[in-house]
Design a protein around this motif. Structure first.
Motif, PDB file in Angstrom:
ATOM      1  N   TYR A 116       0.977  -0.547   0.042  1.00 20.32           N
ATOM      2  CA  TYR A 116       0.340  -0.211   0.169  1.00 20.32           C
ATOM      3  C   TYR A 116       0.985   1.280  -0.227  1.00 20.32           C
ATOM      4  CZ  TYR A 116      -3.057   3.758   1.500  1.00 20.32           C
ATOM      5  OH  TYR A 116      -4.233   4.737   1.460  1.00 20.32           O
ATOM      6  N   THR A 117       1.748   0.911   1.104  1.00 23.47           N
ATOM      7  CA  THR A 117       2.688   2.211   0.925  1.00 23.47           C
ATOM      8  C   THR A 117       3.202   2.354  -0.611  1.00 23.47           C
ATOM      9  OG1 THR A 117       3.407   1.569   2.914  1.00 23.47           O
ATOM     10  CG2 THR A 117       4.534   3.484   2.154  1.00 23.47           C
ATOM     11  N   VAL A 118       3.961   1.488  -0.746  1.00 19.73           N
ATOM     12  CA  VAL A 118       4.997   1.077  -2.491  1.00 19.73           C
ATOM     13  C   VAL A 118       3.947   2.553  -3.448  1.00 19.73           C
ATOM     14  CG1 VAL A 118       5.458   0.128  -4.005  1.00 19.73           C
ATOM     15  CG2 VAL A 118       6.196  -0.667  -1.288  1.00 19.73           C
ATOM     16  N   GLY A 119       2.343   1.426  -3.223  1.00 21.94           N
ATOM     17  CA  GLY A 119       1.521   2.403  -4.326  1.00 21.94           C
ATOM     18  C   GLY A 119       0.854   3.951  -4.045  1.00 21.94           C
ATOM     19  N   LEU A 120       1.383   3.943  -3.536  1.00 19.53           N
ATOM     20  CA  LEU A 120       0.422   5.570  -2.404  1.00 19.53           C
ATOM     21  C   LEU A 120       2.276   6.052  -2.862  1.00 19.53           C
ATOM     22  CD1 LEU A 120      -0.280   6.104   1.120  1.00 19.53           C
ATOM     23  CD2 LEU A 120      -2.009   6.415  -1.422  1.00 19.53           C
ATOM     24  N   ILE A 121       3.028   5.738  -2.707  1.00 17.28           N
ATOM     25  CA  ILE A 121       5.141   6.952  -3.369  1.00 17.28           C
ATOM     26  C   ILE A 121       4.395   6.623  -5.113  1.00 17.28           C
ATOM     27  CG2 ILE A 121       7.203   6.386  -3.168  1.00 17.28           C
ATOM     28  CD1 ILE A 121       6.946   6.022  -0.563  1.00 17.28           C
ATOM     29  N   ASN A 122       4.311   5.547  -5.384  1.00 13.21           N
ATOM     30  CA  ASN A 122       4.474   5.597  -6.978  1.00 13.21           C
ATOM     31  C   ASN A 122       3.172   6.227  -7.356  1.00 13.21           C
ATOM     32  OD1 ASN A 122       6.343   3.184  -7.050  1.00 13.21           O
ATOM     33  ND2 ASN A 122       4.897   1.752  -7.692  1.00 13.21           N
ATOM     34  N   SER A 123       2.479   6.715  -7.017  1.00 14.46           N
ATOM     35  CA  SER A 123       1.333   7.667  -7.495  1.00 14.46           C
ATOM     36  C   SER A 123       1.788   9.233  -7.521  1.00 14.46           C
ATOM     37  CB  SER A 123      -0.081   6.953  -7.088  1.00 14.46           C
ATOM     38  OG  SER A 123      -0.407   7.359  -5.400  1.00 14.46           O
ATOM     39  N   LEU A 124       2.661   9.154  -6.462  1.00 17.68           N
ATOM     40  CA  LEU A 124       2.605  10.296  -6.659  1.00 17.68           C
ATOM     41  C   LEU A 124       4.085  10.993  -7.705  1.00 17.68           C
ATOM     42  CD1 LEU A 124       4.633  10.923  -3.297  1.00 17.68           C
ATOM     43  CD2 LEU A 124       3.053  12.125  -3.469  1.00 17.68           C
ATOM     44  N   PRO A 125       3.554  12.017  -8.396  1.00 14.80           N
ATOM     45  CA  PRO A 125       4.191  12.707  -9.160  1.00 14.80           C
ATOM     46  C   PRO A 125       5.758  13.237  -9.354  1.00 14.80           C
ATOM     47  CG  PRO A 125       2.643  14.262  -8.787  1.00 14.80           C
ATOM     48  CD  PRO A 125       2.372  13.174  -8.154  1.00 14.80           C
ATOM     49  N   SER A 126       6.274  12.678 -10.230  1.00 15.26           N
ATOM     50  CA  SER A 126       7.615  13.252 -10.081  1.00 15.26           C
ATOM     51  C   SER A 126       8.294  13.934 -10.781  1.00 15.26           C
ATOM     52  CB  SER A 126       8.844  11.587  -9.832  1.00 15.26           C
ATOM     53  OG  SER A 126       9.898  12.263 -10.276  1.00 15.26           O
ATOM     54  N   HIS A 127       9.621  15.009  -9.742  1.00 13.89           N
ATOM     55  CA  HIS A 127       9.882  15.960 -10.712  1.00 13.89           C
ATOM     56  C   HIS A 127      11.016  15.032 -11.844  1.00 13.89           C
ATOM     57  CE1 HIS A 127       8.368  18.972  -7.940  1.00 13.89           C
ATOM     58  NE2 HIS A 127       8.369  18.401  -7.258  1.00 13.89           N
ATOM     59  N   GLU A 128      11.548  14.181 -11.408  1.00 15.88           N
ATOM     60  CA  GLU A 128      13.125  13.869 -11.728  1.00 15.88           C
ATOM     61  C   GLU A 128      12.083  13.383 -13.281  1.00 15.88           C
ATOM     62  OE1 GLU A 128      13.259  12.780  -7.994  1.00 15.88           O
ATOM     63  OE2 GLU A 128      13.993  14.599  -8.055  1.00 15.88           O
ATOM     64  N   GLU A 129      10.895  12.347 -13.878  1.00 18.85           N
ATOM     65  CA  GLU A 129      10.862  11.976 -14.648  1.00 18.85           C
ATOM     66  C   GLU A 129       9.655  12.123 -15.500  1.00 18.85           C
ATOM     67  OE1 GLU A 129      10.790   7.170 -14.679  1.00 18.85           O
ATOM     68  OE2 GLU A 129      11.116   7.725 -12.323  1.00 18.85           O
ATOM     69  N   ASP A 130       9.820  12.571 -16.779  1.00 18.44           N
ATOM     70  CA  ASP A 130       8.316  12.669 -17.100  1.00 18.44           C
ATOM     71  C   ASP A 130       7.815  11.091 -16.914  1.00 18.44           C
ATOM     72  OD1 ASP A 130       8.384  15.210 -17.489  1.00 18.44           O
ATOM     73  OD2 ASP A 130       9.447  14.677 -19.296  1.00 18.44           O
ATOM     74  N   ILE A 131       6.135  11.157 -16.930  1.00 14.98           N
ATOM     75  CA  ILE A 131       5.629   9.958 -17.216  1.00 14.98           C
ATOM     76  C   ILE A 131       4.598  10.074 -17.840  1.00 14.98           C
ATOM     77  CG2 ILE A 131       3.260   8.648 -15.807  1.00 14.98           C
ATOM     78  CD1 ILE A 131       4.455   9.795 -12.942  1.00 14.98           C
ATOM     79  N   GLU A 132       4.299   9.187 -19.252  1.00 15.82           N
ATOM     80  CA  GLU A 132       3.703   8.783 -19.843  1.00 15.82           C
ATOM     81  C   GLU A 132       2.344   8.359 -20.108  1.00 15.82           C
ATOM     82  OE1 GLU A 132       5.245   7.908 -23.557  1.00 15.82           O
ATOM     83  OE2 GLU A 132       7.164   8.560 -23.422  1.00 15.82           O
ATOM     84  N   GLY A 133       1.397   9.534 -20.368  1.00 14.43           N
ATOM     85  CA  GLY A 133      -0.240   8.874 -20.200  1.00 14.43           C
ATOM     86  C   GLY A 133      -0.400   8.909 -18.087  1.00 14.43           C
ATOM     87  N   ASP A 134      -1.153   8.223 -17.557  1.00 13.15           N
ATOM     88  CA  ASP A 134      -2.169   8.678 -16.903  1.00 13.15           C
ATOM     89  C   ASP A 134      -0.676   8.317 -15.103  1.00 13.15           C
ATOM     90  OD1 ASP A 134      -4.141   9.326 -18.218  1.00 13.15           O
ATOM     91  OD2 ASP A 134      -4.545   7.305 -17.451  1.00 13.15           O
ATOM     92  N   LEU A 135      -0.668   8.998 -14.151  1.00  8.14           N
ATOM     93  CA  LEU A 135      -0.244   8.282 -13.468  1.00  8.14           C
ATOM     94  C   LEU A 135      -0.545   7.354 -12.982  1.00  8.14           C
ATOM     95  CD1 LEU A 135      -0.389  11.376 -10.684  1.00  8.14           C
ATOM     96  CD2 LEU A 135       2.168  10.672 -11.385  1.00  8.14           C
ATOM     97  N   PRO A 136       0.178   5.969 -12.489  1.00  8.49           N
ATOM     98  CA  PRO A 136       0.255   4.702 -11.267  1.00  8.49           C
ATOM     99  C   PRO A 136      -1.234   5.504 -10.613  1.00  8.49           C
ATOM    100  CG  PRO A 136       2.225   5.669 -11.353  1.00  8.49           C
ATOM    101  CD  PRO A 136       2.189   6.556 -11.219  1.00  8.49           C
ATOM    102  N   ILE A 137      -2.067   4.432 -10.812  1.00  4.13           N
ATOM    103  CA  ILE A 137      -2.995   4.326  -9.843  1.00  4.13           C
ATOM    104  C   ILE A 137      -2.509   2.666  -8.188  1.00  4.13           C
ATOM    105  CG2 ILE A 137      -4.077   5.977 -10.214  1.00  4.13           C
ATOM    106  CD1 ILE A 137      -6.008   3.570 -11.237  1.00  4.13           C
ATOM    107  N   ILE A 138      -3.287   3.393  -7.644  1.00  9.12           N
ATOM    108  CA  ILE A 138      -4.147   1.427  -7.025  1.00  9.12           C
ATOM    109  C   ILE A 138      -4.988   1.542  -6.846  1.00  9.12           C
ATOM    110  CG2 ILE A 138      -4.445   0.406  -4.280  1.00  9.12           C
ATOM    111  CD1 ILE A 138      -2.233   2.923  -3.256  1.00  9.12           C
ATOM    112  N   LYS A 139      -5.187   0.284  -7.606  1.00  6.35           N
ATOM    113  CA  LYS A 139      -6.354  -0.122  -8.192  1.00  6.35           C
ATOM    114  C   LYS A 139      -8.097  -0.310  -7.213  1.00  6.35           C
ATOM    115  CE  LYS A 139      -4.774  -1.628 -12.928  1.00  6.35           C
ATOM    116  NZ  LYS A 139      -4.143  -1.884 -12.407  1.00  6.35           N
ATOM    117  N   GLY A 140      -8.877  -0.528  -7.303  1.00  6.73           N
ATOM    118  CA  GLY A 140     -10.137  -0.668  -6.398  1.00  6.73           C
ATOM    119  C   GLY A 140     -10.240   0.665  -5.837  1.00  6.73           C
TER     120      GLY A 140
END
Lengths: 344, 297
Positions: free
Chosen positions: A257-281
């Motif tokens: 869950y923590t991993v999911g939360l941190i992953n879904s934060l937008p990052s300054h370092e890299e561009d994310i193509e498409g949507d931000l990762p989300i926690i499903k459900g």
């Protein structure tokens, strides 16, 4: 780390706290066995999404849970004494005096019918029995301390005449009026502009050092946590799923869950193509929680093992995680243990 | 030297603000012509009830068998009743009686109702259920019937009429106050003040009560009208004031027997009741509009 070192004098120790809300036929366990320590002079953050029980935890500490809610079990040890054993009158003397709280909405947390000065003065009247003139003088000092310009003028204004940031400063002034040992800040910046947010967090930090306070910060904003907290407890559905110091949380999150939360934060370092990762459900309905790990239905790694509730396990670095992946019983892919790390 | 100077400087803006709030209220109130008329009338009534009895042309109790049922004239402005008593003097004298019953019964009902309502709304749960069910029982009876029952049990007297009317106005106030209390209690600033360690009585009287005041003032004004009507009704039925008292309801009742020969005996007390009740009603409506922040006009 909190538990490891004996040098730390914990100002607050919460043990197996359980707070439930009772409706006609069901018991909703809003806080279900929460355990953590708050070392003196430090800031502990509680993170979690809406309904995870973080606000209820903070209200439970002050024993401000109203019907139909009730603290049904556990201990809240504040400066060595269990707050749950205190009488209402003793508790009233602790509130605002030794433990203070600031709320999320500075717009509605001030009584619109009284001036700023009257509301700060109230704390002095309640706890120190000061008269009007003394309370006024101290209130002006307090406004100065929280960085409100021309406090002599502001003190006679009504809340609607102040901006949101100003009002939150006033709230802080009220909370800190009696020099509390512990400040509970329940999403103190959620309702504010980003620039004001930074100022308010800075102010809390500065006053914490000046007044030698401990702070319990409730938030759903991981950015705020990174900036202000020493330790972090991640809550999900009334349970703490991970507790560690703030650096470890971001460098080596363990619970999916923590991993999911941190992953879904937008990052300054890299561009994310498409949507931000989300926690499903979705967060499960609190009346019908999964019997095993609360996060299992949304967890990408869940196995059958997850149908039983895992314990909060402390590893060698005093990093506590409530997840089967980090136990010897884990029967799924062993790669997951490192996958979580790599992916953060 | 510095200290008093600062205090002096500061007291000015507070005063300004209070007067500003009053000004806004006054401005709105002034625009409502009917309400202003109501307020002026009530002011006049109060004045009359205080100084009127000293200036009446006749003793309101003086019986004069030779002047029975005289129509209005320059001697007797409103005529005389079946005992030859001057109706004008009796109406002036009755004013203080009517207003006293109206104000004191509503005041009593207001205090008790507010306390019950605020306790009910603030503590909730069983306390709330118990108090509100009692209020429901009181509300189930039509007001006049309840008052009638109470007066017949306690016996007819000024004090008992006041008690009876107070009892039937209690549930109205209790409900209003409970409603406002419930609304205010959920607000965040009440939580904030609780977190500051304020006692229940401090929260109730300093933070909740002030928020219930404006609907209360409106309701009290309107209830005074009802109270006056009920008091007159009780007297009309012979349960209120004892006969020689110049009570309007009793006078109306007396006049009923002479409606064909001398309609003025019933007409003037009737009109007096109507005017006083209307005055309180339009004042109440006006106050409601003036207190309502949403009504801009």
């Amino acid at each position: 780390m909190a538990n490891e070192s004996q040098n730390f004098d914990n100002i607050l120790e919460i043990k197996e706290l359980q707070t439930s809300f009772f409706t006609e036929d069901v018991e909703i366990k809003a806080v279900d066995g929460v355990t953590f320590d708050l070392p003196k002079g430090k800031t502990v953050g509680i993170v979690g999404e809406s309904g995870s029980g973080k606000s209820i935890t903070s209200l439970s500490i002050l024993r401000l849970i109203d019907r139909p809610g009730k603290i049904v079990g556990g201990e809240i040890i504040f400066k060595g004494e269990n707050l749950l054993d205190k009488s209402n009158e003793e508790m009233r003397k602790i509130r605002g005096n030794q433990i203070s709280m600031i709320f999320q909405e500075p717009m509605t947390s001030l009584n619109p019918t009284y001036t700023i000065g009257q509301q700060i003065g109230e704390a002095y009247k309640i706890h120190e029995g000061l008269n009007k003139a003394e309370a006024r003088k101290k209130s002006i000092d307090m406004l100065k301390l929280v960085g409100i310009p021309s406090p002599e003028k502001r003190i006679d204004q009504y809340p609607h005449e102040l901006s949101g940031g100003m009002r939150q400063r006033v709230m802080i002034a009220i909370a800190l009026a009696c020099n509390p040992d512990l400040l509970i800040a329940d999403e103190p910046t959620t309702a504010l502009d980003v620039t004001i947010q930074a100022q308010i967090l800075e102010l809390i930090k500065e006053l914490q050092e000046k007044l030698d306070m401990s702070v319990l910060l409730i938030t759903h904003d991981l950015g705020v946590v990174a900036e202000t907290c020493d330790y972090v407890a991640v809550m999900y559905c009334g349970k703490i799923v991970e507790y560690t110091d703030v650096k470890t949380l971001f460098s080596n999150p363990q619970h999916p869950y923590t991993v999911g939360l941190i992953n879904s934060l937008p990052s300054h370092e890299e561009d994310i193509e498409g949507d931000l990762p989300i926690i499903k459900g979705m967060v499960p309905n609190p009346t019908n929680l999964p019997s095993g790990c609360r996060f299992a239905p949304r967890c990408p790694y869940a196995t059958e093992l997850c149908n039983t509730l895992p314990e909060l396990v402390t590893d060698d670095n005093n990093h506590q995680t409530r997840c089967w992946i980090y136990t010897d019983e884990w029967n799924g892919s062993t790669e997951v243990k490192t996958y979580a790390e790599r992916n953060s | 030297m510095g200290q008093p100077a600062i205090n002096e400087q500061k007291s000015i803006p507070i005063k300004k603000k209070k007067s500003q709030r009053f000004k806004d209220f006054y401005k709105k109130f002034k625009k409502n012509k009917a309400a202003v008329i109501g307020a002026i009338l009530i002011f006049l009534f109060i004045l009359i009830s205080i100084i009127g009895p000293f200036f009446v042309p006749y003793d309101p109790g003086a019986v004069s068998p030779t002047n029975k049922l005289e129509p209005p004239s320059s001697d007797h402005w409103f005529g005389t009743d079946h005992h030859g008593r001057d109706i004008f003097s009796r109406i002036i004298k009755g004013m203080s009686y009517t207003l006293f019953v109206g104000f004191s019964s509503v005041f009593l009902g207001l205090i008790v109702g507010t306390l019950l309502g605020i306790i009910s709304g603030y503590y909730g749960g069983r306390t709330d259920s118990f108090i509100m069910r009692c209020m429901d029982v009181l509300l189930a009876f039509p007001g006049i019937l309840l008052a009638l029952a109470i007066v017949s049990v306690l016996g007819g007297s000024l004090r008992n009429v006041i008690i009876a009317i107070a009892v039937f106005s209690v549930p109205v106030f209790a409900r209003i106050v409970r409603g406002s209390t419930l609304a205010v209690r959920k607000l965040e600033y009440i939580d904030a003040i609780k977190a500051l360690g304020a006692s229940d009585s401090r929260i109730i009287f300093k933070h909740i009560l002030p928020n219930t005041i404006s609907p209360l003032i409106v309701q009290a004004t309107l209830t005074i009208a009802t109270a006056i009507l009920t008091a007159s009704g009780l007297s009309f039925l012979g349960l209120g004031a004892k006969p020689p008292t110049p009570e309007w309801g009793a006078m109306l009742s007396d006049g009923r027997n002479y409606l064909y020969q001398a309609p003025h005996v019933a007409f003037y007390p009737g009109m007096a009741i109507v005017i006083v009740v209307i005055a309180f009603n339009i004042l109440g409506d006006g106050l409601r509009d003036a207190f309502d922040p949403k009504s801009k006009k």
